[in-house]
Design a protein around this motif. Structure first.
Motif, short mmCIF file in Angstrom:
data_model
loop_
_atom_site.label_atom_id
_atom_site.label_comp_id
_atom_site.label_asym_id
_atom_site.label_seq_id
_atom_site.Cartn_x
_atom_site.Cartn_y
_atom_site.Cartn_z
N GLU A 28 0.81 -1.21 0.00
CA GLU A 28 0.00 0.00 0.00
C GLU A 28 0.85 1.27 0.00
OE1 GLU A 28 -3.69 1.98 2.55
OE2 GLU A 28 -3.01 -0.06 2.97
N GLU A 29 1.92 1.27 0.78
CA GLU A 29 2.79 2.44 0.85
C GLU A 29 3.43 2.73 -0.51
OE1 GLU A 29 6.89 3.87 3.11
OE2 GLU A 29 5.68 2.29 4.01
N ASN A 30 3.87 1.65 -1.18
CA ASN A 30 4.49 1.81 -2.51
C ASN A 30 3.47 2.29 -3.54
OD1 ASN A 30 6.94 0.97 -1.52
ND2 ASN A 30 6.68 -1.16 -2.18
N LEU A 31 2.25 1.77 -3.42
CA LEU A 31 1.20 2.18 -4.36
C LEU A 31 0.93 3.68 -4.26
CD1 LEU A 31 -1.04 1.69 -6.42
CD2 LEU A 31 -2.52 0.96 -4.55
N LYS A 32 0.82 4.18 -3.05
CA LYS A 32 0.56 5.61 -2.86
C LYS A 32 1.72 6.45 -3.39
CE LYS A 32 -2.58 5.07 1.06
NZ LYS A 32 -2.80 5.31 2.50
N LYS A 33 2.94 5.96 -3.20
CA LYS A 33 4.12 6.65 -3.72
C LYS A 33 4.08 6.65 -5.25
CE LYS A 33 7.99 5.27 -1.93
NZ LYS A 33 9.21 4.44 -1.73
N PHE A 34 3.70 5.50 -5.82
CA PHE A 34 3.62 5.35 -7.28
C PHE A 34 2.57 6.29 -7.86
CE2 PHE A 34 2.44 3.11 -11.22
CZ PHE A 34 3.69 2.89 -11.77
N GLN A 35 1.45 6.43 -7.16
CA GLN A 35 0.37 7.31 -7.63
C GLN A 35 0.78 8.78 -7.66
OE1 GLN A 35 -2.77 5.56 -4.93
NE2 GLN A 35 -4.03 6.01 -6.73
N ARG A 36 1.64 9.15 -6.73
CA ARG A 36 2.11 10.53 -6.73
C ARG A 36 2.96 10.83 -7.96
NH1 ARG A 36 2.55 9.63 -1.02
NH2 ARG A 36 4.74 9.05 -1.19
N ILE A 37 3.66 9.79 -8.46
CA ILE A 37 4.49 9.95 -9.65
C ILE A 37 3.64 9.80 -10.91
CG2 ILE A 37 6.52 9.09 -10.90
CD1 ILE A 37 7.42 7.83 -8.22
N PHE A 38 2.77 8.79 -10.91
CA PHE A 38 1.91 8.47 -12.06
C PHE A 38 0.46 8.46 -11.60
CE2 PHE A 38 5.94 6.15 -12.72
CZ PHE A 38 6.37 6.77 -13.88
N PRO A 39 -0.22 9.60 -11.67
CA PRO A 39 -1.61 9.67 -11.17
C PRO A 39 -2.60 8.87 -12.01
CG PRO A 39 -0.97 11.73 -12.22
CD PRO A 39 0.27 10.91 -12.12
N ILE A 40 -2.21 8.50 -13.23
CA ILE A 40 -3.08 7.67 -14.09
C ILE A 40 -2.40 6.34 -14.31
CG2 ILE A 40 -4.20 7.46 -16.34
CD1 ILE A 40 -4.29 10.51 -16.47
N ILE A 41 -3.07 5.27 -13.97
CA ILE A 41 -2.52 3.92 -14.11
C ILE A 41 -3.42 3.11 -15.02
CG2 ILE A 41 -1.94 1.78 -12.88
CD1 ILE A 41 -1.33 3.49 -10.42
N ALA A 42 -2.84 2.40 -15.99
CA ALA A 42 -3.60 1.54 -16.91
C ALA A 42 -3.28 0.08 -16.63
CB ALA A 42 -3.26 1.89 -18.36
N THR A 43 -4.31 -0.75 -16.63
CA THR A 43 -4.12 -2.18 -16.40
C THR A 43 -5.31 -2.93 -16.98
OG1 THR A 43 -3.76 -3.87 -14.68
CG2 THR A 43 -5.26 -2.09 -14.14
#
Length: 373
Positions: A28-43
């Protein structure tokens, strides 16, 4: 800063990189950090389960091609967002399942409830949500009425499928001057430039090639083959290759998929025969082709599409080919030129096909065979 993520990005072993990233994004901590860098995620729908633990991490989740998703495939991304926008077309095919074999086996095993559940997938979860929401809270439902994929003459072959929902019918978002722009790669151009006197002109975009041969059923199979249509496919492709402007059109296309001729059929046995013809060189192997059944072509598009309808019998049984969603998906894959091969008189007795056929130019296979001698 973000050294752990950079180490994953710089990893040269692709398989290891994917494994490390999946492990990283689950935290969860990494995900929040990742979202700050990439606010749009595709999957993809199913891969979404690898994102953190279940929770509303996103302000909004947008799910595309939702009509093709099973209930489980829809539920995975829906738990991640505070708001969700589901996009799909309930006039196209539901999740692809070999339901006939599954249902038969379950009924034999006395699993009638599960069999009925599988049968319910013939109506997609998206369609159930769409119709329910429309009745209970229509303000959250929006119907898009404009398409930008295909030339208007191709669109006219499927427009009647949307007449119930759209008061003014399906609209073409491409301006006439753009659609017919002879610069192939100009924005909005759906010009193909092919000419075979008596068969195709640059202004021709939807053709029904009449083939009267009856279907046959391979031994031990529930599927169907139409050998007359197999021969017609070869003839149509030869005609295209001989057309004035064909090579110029092919040379103008930069992406590999834009050069491909799409060949679609409604039946697996016919698909197998077409693939066999291509493999054996009965269809010119130097010509890039994408061959598949209509269910697997949903979501794709090609400049030129050839469709083999297969069914033709005295009993007027249409089988899979009668499903308007299957017709809609097949006909709407083409951007510049749609060529449908089938028994015109047989299909014109079906009201949906009649409306589509009436929007096409008609040509008999015998006339075409004479042209390509």
């Amino acid at each position: 800063k973000n050294q752990d993520l950079m180490a994953i990005v710089e990893c040269e072993d692709e398989r290891k990189k994917v494994q490390q990233f999946n492990s990283y994004i689950r935290q969860e901590e990494n995900l929040k950090k990742f979202q700050r860098i990439f606010p749009i995620i595709a999957t993809t729908s199913i891969s979404a389960h690898k994102i953190g633990k279940p929770g509303t991490y996103f302000d909004m989740v947008i799910m595309d091609e939702a009509s093709k998703a099973t209930p489980l495939e829809m539920s995975v991304p829906m738990v991640w967002g505070k708001k969700i926008i589901i996009i799909g077309d309930h006039k196209q095919l539901p999740p692809m399942m070999n339901e006939n074999n599954i249902i038969t086996s379950l009924k034999k095993a006395n699993q009638k409830v599960l069999a009925e559940t599988i049968e319910s997938f013939k109506e997609s979860q998206f369609e159930i949500l769409f119709r329910t929401a429309f009745k209970l809270k229509p303000s959250i439902v929006a119907t898009l009425d404009t398409q930008y994929r295909m030339h208007k003459k191709i669109m006219d072959t499927i427009g009647h499928f949307y007449s119930e929902e759209l008061e003014e019918g399906l609209k073409c978002g491409l301006a006439d001057e753009d659609m017919d722009n002879e610069q192939y790669n100009a924005r909005g151009s759906r010009y193909h430039g092919l000419t075979i006197p008596g068969f195709i002109e640059p202004q021709t975009h939807a053709i029904w090639v009449n083939v009267n041969t009856y279907e046959s059923q391979p031994s031990g199979s529930t599927s169907y083959v139409n050998y007359g249509e197999l021969d017609a496919i070869k003839t149509v492709i030869k005609a295209l290759q001989k057309a004035d402007g064909f090579q110029k059109f092919m040379d103008s296309q930069e992406k590999p998929e834009d050069k491909e001729i799409g060949i679609i059929t409604f039946y697996g046995a016919q698909y197998g025969k077409i693939k066999e013809m291509y493999k054996d060189g009965k269809i010119d192997k130097s010509l890039p082709c994408r061959i598949n059944v209509v269910d697997k072509f949903q979501g794709m598009e090609r400049n030129i599409i050839i469709i083999s309808t297969v069914r033709s019998n005295k009993e007027k049984h249409y089988g899979f080919a009668e499903d308007i969603r299957r017709i809609n998906v097949g006909f709407s894959r083409a951007r510049r030129l749609l060529i449908v091969i089938g028994n015109r008189d047989f299909f014109r007795e079906n009201a949906h096909y009649k409306k589509s056929i009436d929007e096409m130019d008609h040509f008999d296979i015998k006339q075409l065979q004479h042209l390509v001698r």
